[in-house]
Structures are given as C-alpha cells and as structure tokens.
Design a protein around this motif. Structure first.
Motif, mmCIF file in Angstrom:
data_model
loop_
_atom_site.group_PDB
_atom_site.id
_atom_site.type_symbol
_atom_site.label_atom_id
_atom_site.label_comp_id
_atom_site.label_asym_id
_atom_site.label_seq_id
_atom_site.Cartn_x
_atom_site.Cartn_y
_atom_site.Cartn_z
ATOM 1 N N SER A 143 0.831 -1.209 0.000
ATOM 2 C CA SER A 143 0.000 0.000 0.000
ATOM 3 C C SER A 143 0.859 1.250 0.000
ATOM 4 O O SER A 143 0.560 2.233 -0.690
ATOM 5 N N ALA A 144 1.941 1.221 0.786
ATOM 6 C CA ALA A 144 2.846 2.377 0.838
ATOM 7 C C ALA A 144 3.510 2.609 -0.518
ATOM 8 O O ALA A 144 3.597 3.755 -0.995
ATOM 9 N N ARG A 145 3.982 1.538 -1.155
ATOM 10 C CA ARG A 145 4.644 1.670 -2.463
ATOM 11 C C ARG A 145 3.711 2.274 -3.492
ATOM 12 O O ARG A 145 4.111 3.123 -4.296
ATOM 13 N N THR A 146 2.465 1.833 -3.487
ATOM 14 C CA THR A 146 1.479 2.331 -4.444
ATOM 15 C C THR A 146 1.343 3.843 -4.351
ATOM 16 O O THR A 146 1.128 4.527 -5.354
ATOM 17 N N ARG A 147 1.507 4.363 -3.134
ATOM 18 C CA ARG A 147 1.300 5.800 -2.892
ATOM 19 C C ARG A 147 2.606 6.586 -2.778
ATOM 20 O O ARG A 147 2.578 7.786 -2.506
#
Length: 435
Positions: A202-206
C-alpha cells in the motif's frame, strides 16, 4: 516575504561540510532557498536583509521519534526495552485520548524547534491530532501512523485509515508541505510477514515511507530470527524493502543484513541515546556508512531518551562509534553534523530538506556564538569551529529557527505557541495517566 540572512558563518551541510565565511542565505517568497554563498559574490538582492552574529545551518532532521510521549516522560526509566514497553508504556498509552496525543505532540514540536530540529519522523497514534499540533507549532513532520495487531486492536482498520487519508489529502500537505503521511507498522515481532508485506505494498502504491522498528534489542525477535535468519531477511522475503523504507534502531544486524539494506536503499534511523538508556546496544554506525546505507539520527521517544535533542544524538553517535572502534578518527565532528542534517533527509528519502541549497525548503537554524564554547572565535580554523559546535555547544545556543522561511523560534522561544501553556497541558495529562 523574501529575505536575505547574512552571518559570519554559514554551514550548508553539503557533502564535504563546507564552512562559508561572511556568507548569505537568500530565501524566496514561497519559503525556498534561492542562493547560498559568500556575501562578496552574492547576487543583488531586493528583499529584507537580516544581519546575524552567529552560525547559520540547515534545520536538523530527527529520523525517529514518538514525540507525543512527552506526557509519559520519566516512566519506567530503569527498565530494559521489553519490560519498559510492557510494564510502563503500553498500560499508560492505553489510557491516552486523541487530545492527550495532541498535547504531547505540541510540546514535543516546541522542544524540538528550540533544539534546532525542524523535521521529525513520527510514529504514533491519533494522526489528526499529531498533524494539528505540528501545524500549530510550525514545524515539519513525516507522520508514520502506527499499525499493530493486538487483541481488540486489529491491524487492518489502522492500515485502511492511512490509505484513505493519503488518497483524500495527498502524500504531502499543509503550508509549505509541512506534513507528509506514511505508514508505521510497529515491528516484525508485532506483525506477521504477510501483514507487513501488504502494508508495504500500500505504501509503495502511494510513494509513501514505511517506518518500522528493527533489531532494537537482542531478545525482541527471537522467533523471527529462528524462522528467517534475521529481520532484514524476513522483510526482504515479504517484499517490504522494495519501496521507501526507514528501519529504526537496527542495532543488532550482521554484515549480510547491512548488505541487504544497501541493496534495497533502506534508510536507517540511528538512536544512540535511547539505545544506551535502555541498554539495547550500539548500532554499527561506521559499517552502515561504509556500505553506503543512508543513515540519519533519531531521538526515539521522550520517554525512552528522555529528551528531543538531536545535537546530543550527533555527539553521542560519534563518541560511541569511536570507542567501539577504539579509533578517534572513525567519525569526525563534520560527519556527526552531516548525520543530523543531510543524512537524515536522505534516510527519509527526502531531497527538499536537510541542506541549505537552492530549491530546498528554507528550514534554517541560527546558532548564537556568545558562549564559552565559541570563545576561540568564529574565525577559528574550520575543523576547530565544527568541533566547538558539535562537541561543546550543541543545542543550548540555538537562538532562532525558520521553517519554510517563517520564523518559528525567536530568541530561543516559540513565536507561535505559549510554551508555558503547552507544558501545563502535558503536566495535567501526565498526572491523570499516573492516577
């Protein structure tokens, strides 16, 4: 309003820790640095010029903090890490309200600004109140909202709330992008590998930073080491290290673990004050630097340190590295200063703070030199001047602080918040939590 700061000494904190004499720092209307250099060769300037008597340098970057714990300062002060968490911290934190966290964060932000810290990487609960306090104080923060998985406290609603907040408000927001949101999964011993992997995805996506505690104490991750060899190997196998990652503490890592961090560009927050107070160990600072790992300094929380003084961390980091290696040259005063500034920015994956150079935010600290620490004079040789700053003066002579060109500390006090009121609020919370 644009402004020129003119001082006898400017320390831009470039890679070689240059000492500029009789120099200026020019600030733009939008709070950015537009020029740094000797006054004699500076371009013409139309705005206000302020002549200062001391040293100008970039705001310090605290790469790991739990600043709302000002309300818990002093609790369990003689316990080792795990007992300190289980017997002192977690029971008290269970009683904390969002307003309590906000009060603690406000005082923490004031304390850090008065110590020359303009940016802190926070890991805690009650994110809205943390952000409100950061904006009130005028500081800058990377807020890694805490994620745990405990009975009655499941991880997914916490992680989902971070997703929604970033998707709604963006990764960075507030005046001059003072707030950056991110994820704070506590540790590999509090969250299963598959959960850590999902949060990191989720962090990578954002494009967000993942902050996580790693190998702080030798006995905290026995099961994880037994199953995966080490926590860095676990994180690598779970896919956690593919994005922006900050590994806090990272005391008990092998050379192979350090190589994993270097391979993936993981940043490390070195917290020598907390690690020594809790008898957790001494991180291999020189080995990280030699491997090319981006490493900054962190205070950890004001209940485990117990201050929020990054100059002290710089001094302690260098002293511990020297005695560990039995080599007085292994970390110089200049190295220690760079860890607290540009090193911290790099560890957070930020190229807009931590250095006085054109294009970065104008987060500036003015050090007063009317002190015995600088009795040899600001015209002393470069290495002596840096030694006096790091070894002798530290934070006690921080006089003025600007964040994005706005003066938020003047004469050693906050320009925005009544410190006495903030201290009284924390005192009231602390008294209630002890009852």
């Amino acid at each position: 309003m644009s402004m020129r700061l003119h001082a006898p000494v400017v320390l831009p904190c470039d890679p070689t820790c240059t000492v500029l004499r009789d120099a200026v720092v020019d600030l733009s209307d939008d709070g950015r640095v537009v020029h740094v250099g000797p006054a004699a060769t500076a371009p013409a300037f139309e705005g206000e010029t302020r002549r200062l008597t001391g040293i100008l340098m970039p705001g310090l970057v605290n790469t790991h903090a739990h600043s709302p714990m000002t309300v818990l300062r002093g609790l369990g002060g003689d316990l080792p890490l795990l007992r300190w968490l289980q017997e002192a911290m977690w029971p008290a934190e269970a009683k904390m309200t969002p307003q309590d966290s906000g009060a603690g964060m406000l005082l923490g932000a004031i304390e850090m600004l008065r110590n020359g810290v303009t940016t802190s990487a926070e890991m805690y609960f009650h994110g809205e109140q943390l952000v409100e306090s950061v904006l009130a104080a005028g500081s800058r923060a990377v807020v890694g909202l805490a994620v745990l998985d405990l009975p009655g406290m499941p991880w997914r609603p916490m992680a989902d709330a971070i997703d929604k907040w970033i998707d709604a408000d963006g990764l960075r927001f507030g005046p001059s992008e003072r707030v950056e949101l991110g994820y704070g999964p506590h540790s590999a011993y509090m969250l299963a590998p598959e959960i850590l992997g999902e949060i990191a995805a989720s962090a990578r996506t954002r494009g967000a930073l993942t902050q996580i505690h790693v190998a702080e104490a030798p006995n905290e991750d026995v099961a994880q080491r037994a199953s995966h060899g080490s926590v860095p190997r676990l994180l690598e196998q779970a896919g956690v290290l593919e994005g922006r990652v900050l590994s806090a503490h990272s005391v008990h890592l092998s050379p192979e673990d350090i190589a994993i961090y270097a391979k993936h560009g993981v940043g490390v927050a070195h917290c020598p004050g907390s690690n020594t107070k809790l008898a957790s160990g001494i991180a291999p600072l020189r080995a990280y630097l030699d491997a090319g790992v981006n490493i900054g300094l962190g205070t950890d929380g004001p209940a485990s340190n117990d201050d929020l003084d990054l100059f002290e961390e710089a001094r302690l980091a260098a002293l511990l590295a020297r005695v560990s290696a039995m080599d007085a040259s292994v970390i110089r005063a200049a190295d220690a200063l760079l860890l607290a500034t540009r090193g911290g920015a790099a560890a957070l994956g930020r190229d807009d703070i931590g250095v006085l150079e054109a294009g970065r935010w104008a987060d500036v600290v003015h050090i007063d030199v009317d002190d015995p620490a600088f009795a040899t004079g600001v015209d002393a040789p470069d290495d002596q001047l840096l030694a006096n700053l790091v070894w002798a003066s530290g934070s006690r002579r921080v006089l003025d602080v600007w964040v994005a060109g706005e003066q938020v500390v003047a004469g050693g006090e906050s320009t925005r918040v009544d410190r006495a009121e903030a201290q009284a609020a924390v005192g009231a919370v602390s008294a209630r939590l002890r009852s």
